[in-house]
Design a protein around this motif. Structure first.
Motif, PDB file in Angstrom:
ATOM      1  N   ILE A 227       0.858  -1.187   0.000  1.00 56.68           N
ATOM      2  CA  ILE A 227       0.000   0.000   0.000  1.00 56.68           C
ATOM      3  C   ILE A 227       0.895   1.238   0.000  1.00 56.68           C
ATOM      4  CG2 ILE A 227      -1.800   1.246   1.245  1.00 56.68           C
ATOM      5  CD1 ILE A 227      -2.531  -1.410   2.607  1.00 56.68           C
ATOM      6  N   SER A 228       0.568   2.202  -0.844  1.00 52.17           N
ATOM      7  CA  SER A 228       1.348   3.440  -0.873  1.00 52.17           C
ATOM      8  C   SER A 228       1.165   4.204   0.431  1.00 52.17           C
ATOM      9  CB  SER A 228       0.898   4.324  -2.039  1.00 52.17           C
ATOM     10  OG  SER A 228      -0.400   4.837  -1.785  1.00 52.17           O
ATOM     11  N   CYS A 229       2.063   5.112   0.687  1.00 49.46           N
ATOM     12  CA  CYS A 229       1.976   5.927   1.903  1.00 49.46           C
ATOM     13  C   CYS A 229       0.692   6.756   1.902  1.00 49.46           C
ATOM     14  CB  CYS A 229       3.204   6.832   2.001  1.00 49.46           C
ATOM     15  SG  CYS A 229       3.327   7.694   3.576  1.00 49.46           S
ATOM     16  N   THR A 230       0.337   7.322   0.759  1.00 48.98           N
ATOM     17  CA  THR A 230      -0.897   8.105   0.696  1.00 48.98           C
ATOM     18  C   THR A 230      -2.117   7.195   0.823  1.00 48.98           C
ATOM     19  OG1 THR A 230      -0.772   8.067  -1.726  1.00 48.98           O
ATOM     20  CG2 THR A 230       0.089  10.021  -0.610  1.00 48.98           C
ATOM     21  N   GLY A 231      -2.015   5.953   0.345  1.00 50.91           N
ATOM     22  CA  GLY A 231      -3.095   4.986   0.525  1.00 50.91           C
ATOM     23  C   GLY A 231      -3.304   4.666   1.993  1.00 50.91           C
ATOM     24  N   MET A 232      -2.185   4.520   2.728  1.00 44.47           N
ATOM     25  CA  MET A 232      -2.283   4.269   4.174  1.00 44.47           C
ATOM     26  C   MET A 232      -2.946   5.445   4.879  1.00 44.47           C
ATOM     27  SD  MET A 232       1.250   2.388   5.197  1.00 44.47           S
ATOM     28  CE  MET A 232       2.313   2.214   3.778  1.00 44.47           C
ATOM     29  N   ALA A 233      -2.602   6.649   4.459  1.00 46.25           N
ATOM     30  CA  ALA A 233      -3.207   7.837   5.067  1.00 46.25           C
ATOM     31  C   ALA A 233      -4.717   7.857   4.812  1.00 46.25           C
ATOM     32  CB  ALA A 233      -2.568   9.106   4.516  1.00 46.25           C
ATOM     33  N   THR A 234      -5.124   7.471   3.618  1.00 44.48           N
ATOM     34  CA  THR A 234      -6.549   7.415   3.294  1.00 44.48           C
ATOM     35  C   THR A 234      -7.267   6.402   4.164  1.00 44.48           C
ATOM     36  OG1 THR A 234      -6.110   8.082   1.014  1.00 44.48           O
ATOM     37  CG2 THR A 234      -8.206   6.967   1.439  1.00 44.48           C
ATOM     38  N   ILE A 235      -6.666   5.224   4.328  1.00 44.28           N
ATOM     39  CA  ILE A 235      -7.263   4.185   5.166  1.00 44.28           C
ATOM     40  C   ILE A 235      -7.370   4.661   6.612  1.00 44.28           C
ATOM     41  CG2 ILE A 235      -6.883   1.874   6.119  1.00 44.28           C
ATOM     42  CD1 ILE A 235      -5.693   1.165   3.307  1.00 44.28           C
ATOM     43  N   CYS A 236      -6.320   5.323   7.112  1.00 38.55           N
ATOM     44  CA  CYS A 236      -6.359   5.846   8.486  1.00 38.55           C
ATOM     45  C   CYS A 236      -7.464   6.880   8.648  1.00 38.55           C
ATOM     46  CB  CYS A 236      -5.010   6.445   8.875  1.00 38.55           C
ATOM     47  SG  CYS A 236      -3.758   5.200   9.234  1.00 38.55           S
ATOM     48  N   ASN A 237      -7.655   7.710   7.651  1.00 36.65           N
ATOM     49  CA  ASN A 237      -8.726   8.704   7.719  1.00 36.65           C
ATOM     50  C   ASN A 237     -10.093   8.042   7.774  1.00 36.65           C
ATOM     51  OD1 ASN A 237      -7.136  10.967   7.804  1.00 36.65           O
ATOM     52  ND2 ASN A 237      -7.088  11.207   5.582  1.00 36.65           N
ATOM     53  N   MET A 238     -10.228   6.865   7.184  1.00 31.11           N
ATOM     54  CA  MET A 238     -11.496   6.146   7.222  1.00 31.11           C
ATOM     55  C   MET A 238     -11.755   5.544   8.600  1.00 31.11           C
ATOM     56  SD  MET A 238     -11.754   4.478   3.376  1.00 31.11           S
ATOM     57  CE  MET A 238     -11.237   2.921   3.966  1.00 31.11           C
ATOM     58  N   GLY A 239     -10.757   5.508   9.464  1.00 27.59           N
ATOM     59  CA  GLY A 239     -10.947   5.002  10.817  1.00 27.59           C
ATOM     60  C   GLY A 239     -12.026   5.754  11.563  1.00 27.59           C
ATOM     61  N   ALA A 240     -12.176   7.025  11.264  1.00 29.10           N
ATOM     62  CA  ALA A 240     -13.224   7.821  11.908  1.00 29.10           C
ATOM     63  C   ALA A 240     -14.610   7.292  11.547  1.00 29.10           C
ATOM     64  CB  ALA A 240     -13.091   9.276  11.489  1.00 29.10           C
ATOM     65  N   GLU A 241     -14.715   6.663  10.392  1.00 30.98           N
ATOM     66  CA  GLU A 241     -16.010   6.117   9.964  1.00 30.98           C
ATOM     67  C   GLU A 241     -16.472   4.982  10.874  1.00 30.98           C
ATOM     68  OE1 GLU A 241     -17.797   7.486   7.566  1.00 30.98           O
ATOM     69  OE2 GLU A 241     -16.199   8.944   7.222  1.00 30.98           O
ATOM     70  N   ILE A 242     -15.530   4.294  11.515  1.00 32.75           N
ATOM     71  CA  ILE A 242     -15.902   3.219  12.436  1.00 32.75           C
ATOM     72  C   ILE A 242     -15.835   3.682  13.884  1.00 32.75           C
ATOM     73  CG2 ILE A 242     -15.263   1.378  10.844  1.00 32.75           C
ATOM     74  CD1 ILE A 242     -12.679   1.009  12.519  1.00 32.75           C
ATOM     75  N   GLY A 243     -15.544   4.965  14.077  1.00 36.82           N
ATOM     76  CA  GLY A 243     -15.528   5.523  15.413  1.00 36.82           C
ATOM     77  C   GLY A 243     -14.194   5.421  16.127  1.00 36.82           C
ATOM     78  N   ALA A 244     -13.181   4.931  15.439  1.00 38.79           N
ATOM     79  CA  ALA A 244     -11.865   4.798  16.071  1.00 38.79           C
ATOM     80  C   ALA A 244     -11.251   6.173  16.301  1.00 38.79           C
ATOM     81  CB  ALA A 244     -10.943   3.955  15.200  1.00 38.79           C
ATOM     82  N   THR A 245     -10.556   6.320  17.396  1.00 42.35           N
ATOM     83  CA  THR A 245      -9.871   7.574  17.666  1.00 42.35           C
ATOM     84  C   THR A 245      -8.601   7.639  16.823  1.00 42.35           C
ATOM     85  OG1 THR A 245     -10.812   7.620  19.867  1.00 42.35           O
ATOM     86  CG2 THR A 245      -8.950   9.052  19.476  1.00 42.35           C
ATOM     87  N   PRO A 246      -7.600   6.769  17.038  1.00 43.46           N
ATOM     88  CA  PRO A 246      -6.452   6.738  16.125  1.00 43.46           C
ATOM     89  C   PRO A 246      -6.468   5.462  15.281  1.00 43.46           C
ATOM     90  CG  PRO A 246      -5.747   5.985  18.268  1.00 43.46           C
ATOM     91  CD  PRO A 246      -7.233   6.258  18.350  1.00 43.46           C
ATOM     92  N   SER A 247      -5.907   5.563  14.094  1.00 41.33           N
ATOM     93  CA  SER A 247      -5.643   4.418  13.238  1.00 41.33           C
ATOM     94  C   SER A 247      -4.195   4.547  12.803  1.00 41.33           C
ATOM     95  CB  SER A 247      -6.537   4.431  12.000  1.00 41.33           C
ATOM     96  OG  SER A 247      -7.887   4.300  12.343  1.00 41.33           O
ATOM     97  N   MET A 248      -3.505   3.408  12.654  1.00 46.39           N
ATOM     98  CA  MET A 248      -2.085   3.511  12.303  1.00 46.39           C
ATOM     99  C   MET A 248      -1.582   2.291  11.555  1.00 46.39           C
ATOM    100  SD  MET A 248      -0.361   2.940  15.991  1.00 46.39           S
ATOM    101  CE  MET A 248      -1.647   2.644  17.179  1.00 46.39           C
ATOM    102  N   PHE A 249      -0.496   2.508  10.845  1.00 48.82           N
ATOM    103  CA  PHE A 249       0.262   1.465  10.167  1.00 48.82           C
ATOM    104  C   PHE A 249       1.668   1.475  10.751  1.00 48.82           C
ATOM    105  CE2 PHE A 249      -2.998   2.151   7.018  1.00 48.82           C
ATOM    106  CZ  PHE A 249      -3.145   0.921   6.406  1.00 48.82           C
ATOM    107  N   PRO A 250       2.365   0.344  10.721  1.00 46.15           N
ATOM    108  CA  PRO A 250       3.757   0.353  11.164  1.00 46.15           C
ATOM    109  C   PRO A 250       4.624   1.091  10.137  1.00 46.15           C
ATOM    110  CG  PRO A 250       3.183  -1.791  10.271  1.00 46.15           C
ATOM    111  CD  PRO A 250       1.915  -0.980  10.321  1.00 46.15           C
ATOM    112  N   PHE A 251       5.686   1.707  10.601  1.00 40.01           N
ATOM    113  CA  PHE A 251       6.609   2.388   9.691  1.00 40.01           C
ATOM    114  C   PHE A 251       7.230   1.346   8.771  1.00 40.01           C
ATOM    115  CE2 PHE A 251      10.791   4.061   8.524  1.00 40.01           C
ATOM    116  CZ  PHE A 251      10.412   5.266   7.979  1.00 40.01           C
ATOM    117  N   ASN A 252       7.260   1.643   7.465  1.00 41.29           N
ATOM    118  CA  ASN A 252       7.849   0.703   6.512  1.00 41.29           C
ATOM    119  C   ASN A 252       8.585   1.444   5.400  1.00 41.29           C
ATOM    120  OD1 ASN A 252       5.857   1.638   4.771  1.00 41.29           O
ATOM    121  ND2 ASN A 252       4.606  -0.198   4.893  1.00 41.29           N
ATOM    122  N   ASN A 253       9.082   0.694   4.431  1.00 43.15           N
ATOM    123  CA  ASN A 253       9.847   1.291   3.336  1.00 43.15           C
ATOM    124  C   ASN A 253       9.020   2.255   2.505  1.00 43.15           C
ATOM    125  OD1 ASN A 253      12.191  -0.058   4.012  1.00 43.15           O
ATOM    126  ND2 ASN A 253      11.743  -1.800   2.690  1.00 43.15           N
TER     127      ASN A 253
END
Length: 85
Positions: free
Chosen positions: A27-53
């Motif tokens: 997943i691209s870095c901007t794709g991960m950011a998009t997925i994290c932003n969707m976390g609010a849709e499920i009510g999550a406070t933070p969403s995160m991915f591990p740091f990667n290449n």
């Protein structure tokens, strides 16, 4: 969207959602950011991915190589101090 369908707003409220596994590196870095932003849709406070290449590449491409180097220092299991946060 699959996760959002499983975790309703009530199910994710107040939760921390961490995405991980072999697919994360595809997943691209901007794709991960998009997925994290969707976390609010499920009510999550933070969403995160591990740091990667992909994140390191993004930081270098946006002229922030020193942040990529620093983050890489703390990459991997047991590198972050859970007492500090």
């Amino acid at each position: 969207l699959k996760v959002a369908g499983i975790l309703t707003v009530k199910g994710g409220t107040g939760a921390i959602v961490e995405y991980f596994g072999p697919g994360v590196d595809n997943i691209s870095c901007t794709g991960m950011a998009t997925i994290c932003n969707m976390g609010a849709e499920i009510g999550a406070t933070p969403s995160m991915f591990p740091f990667n290449n992909r994140m390191a590449d993004y930081l270098r491409a946006t002229e922030r190589p020193e942040i990529a180097i620093l983050a890489d220092t703390y990459r991997g299991p047991g590198k972050l101090d859970t007492q500090i946060g």
